[in-house]
Scaffold this active site. Structure first.
Site, PDB file in Angstrom:
ATOM      1  N   SER A  82       3.309  -2.097  10.338  1.00  0.00           N
ATOM      2  CA  SER A  82       4.769  -2.099  10.543  1.00  0.00           C
ATOM      3  C   SER A  82       5.426  -3.452  10.221  1.00  0.00           C
ATOM      4  CB  SER A  82       5.121  -1.647  11.959  1.00  0.00           C
ATOM      5  OG  SER A  82       4.637  -0.331  12.189  1.00  0.00           O
ATOM      6  N   LYS A  88       0.076   4.252  -0.256  1.00  0.00           N
ATOM      7  CA  LYS A  88      -0.596   5.424   0.335  1.00  0.00           C
ATOM      8  C   LYS A  88      -0.417   6.646  -0.566  1.00  0.00           C
ATOM      9  CE  LYS A  88      -0.211   3.280   4.806  1.00  0.00           C
ATOM     10  NZ  LYS A  88      -0.165   3.411   6.252  1.00  0.00           N
ATOM     11  N   ASN A 118       0.856  -1.188   0.000  1.00  0.00           N
ATOM     12  CA  ASN A 118       0.000   0.000   0.000  1.00  0.00           C
ATOM     13  C   ASN A 118       0.895   1.241   0.000  1.00  0.00           C
ATOM     14  OD1 ASN A 118      -1.805   2.053   0.548  1.00  0.00           O
ATOM     15  ND2 ASN A 118      -2.313   1.347   2.617  1.00  0.00           N
ATOM     16  N   GLY A 136       2.247   2.333  10.755  1.00  0.00           N
ATOM     17  CA  GLY A 136       3.182   3.443  10.593  1.00  0.00           C
ATOM     18  C   GLY A 136       3.857   3.879  11.883  1.00  0.00           C
TER      19      GLY A 136
HETATM   20  P1  PGA Z   1       2.734   0.317   7.689  1.00  0.00           P
HETATM   21  O1  PGA Z   1       1.270   0.513   7.045  1.00  0.00           O
HETATM   22  O2  PGA Z   1       3.290  -0.947   7.113  1.00  0.00           O
HETATM   23  O3  PGA Z   1       3.510   1.535   7.249  1.00  0.00           O
HETATM   24  O4  PGA Z   1       2.552   0.242   9.164  1.00  0.00           O
HETATM   25  C1  PGA Z   1       0.421  -0.582   6.836  1.00  0.00           C
HETATM   26  C2  PGA Z   1      -0.886  -0.097   6.245  1.00  0.00           C
HETATM   27  O5  PGA Z   1      -1.375   0.965   6.637  1.00  0.00           O
HETATM   28  O6  PGA Z   1      -1.470  -0.767   5.359  1.00  0.00           O
END
Ligand code: PGA
Length: 251
Positions: A212, A11, A9, A173
């Site tokens: 994460s 984002k 993802n 995150g």
């Molecule tokens: P992250 O995000 O791996 O940066 O924690 C995961 C997500 O929001 O799909």
């Protein structure tokens, strides 16, 4: 046997140049053949990424789509049928950033889930509890409710063509990851909830963990019996790191 899946993802990250670089990096990876690998770029770059990954065995999905399946008068939205037409396979539905920052309700998410399926996309339904909910001991209740809101409207068979991502909001995150056992416990509860309605659907649905995940912790998480792969945010922006996570899912 469920096919493991790793989904990246991206984002709201990327420039034209960085997307070219990341796409080329992904195209050069040697990926395990038994793993379904997908990336979810910002919609602006979906065409570019589909073209760049042609023949590389990596699927592309969108991070969001409209509440209506077909193109029409809905300013600012992208119809799931349009996403399907350009070659998308998946769409994320109910990521916590959209639930919390944009304020998408279960009702709106249900419309998006249904519109996606009607258009031939596979929805990746994201569910998960906040830190306050976990600390109050409400994790299974919250996740169960988010899942029920779809099952109650569309029935259990809707999950014959859907993926579920369990993403504890406190782990997204933040660098905090649910322990493999914490994640497994929730995944097992999700599968049990599905199995109470239809054992075959429950057995077949891919349950991804997100929050994460990185190369260093992926193997341990993916080794749990009900964790079928991951939804990866930050670590999916680096092709080599993402490739290592995909390989962890293949072992
Ligand atoms: P992250 O995000 O791996 O940066 O924690 C995961 C997500 O929001 O799909």
């Amino acid at each position: 046997m469920r096919r493991p899946m790793v989904a990246g993802n991206w984002k709201m990250h990327g420039t034209r140049a960085s997307v070219v670089e990341l796409t080329q990096g992904l195209g050069n990876l040697s990926l395990p053949s038994g793993v379904e690998v997908a990336v979810f770029p910002p919609s602006l770059f979906i065409n570019q990424v589909i073209d760049g990954l042609e023949g590389k065995g990596i699927s592309v999905g969108a991070q969001n789509s409209a509440v209506l399946p077909e193109q029409g008068a809905l300013t600012g939205e992208v119809a799931p049928s349009q996403l399907a037409e350009v070659g998308c396979k998946y769409v994320l539905v109910g990521h916590s950033e959209r639930r919390q920052v944009i304020g998408e309700s279960d009702e709106v998410l249900n419309q998006k889930f249904a519109a996606a399926q009607q258009s031939g996309l596979t929805p990746v339904l994201c569910i998960g509890e906040t830190l306050a909910e976990r600390e109050a001991g409400e994790t299974l209740e919250v996740v169960g409710r988010q899942l029920s809101s779809v099952i109650d409207v569309f029935g259990i068979k809707a999950f014959a063509n859907a993926v579920i991502a369990y993403e504890p909001v406190w782990a997204i995150g933040t660098g905090l990851t649910a322990s493999p056992q914490q994640a497994q416990d929730v995944h097992a509860a999700i599968r049990k909830q599905l199995a109470a309605k239809d054992a075959e659907v429950a057995e077949g649905v891919q349950l991804l963990y997100g929050g994460s995940v990185k190369a260093a912790n992926a193997a341990e998480l993916f080794g749990m019996p009900d964790i079928d792969g991951g939804l990866i945010g930050g670590a999916s922006l680096n092709a080599d790191e993402f490739g290592a996570i995909c390989r962890a899912a293949g072992n």
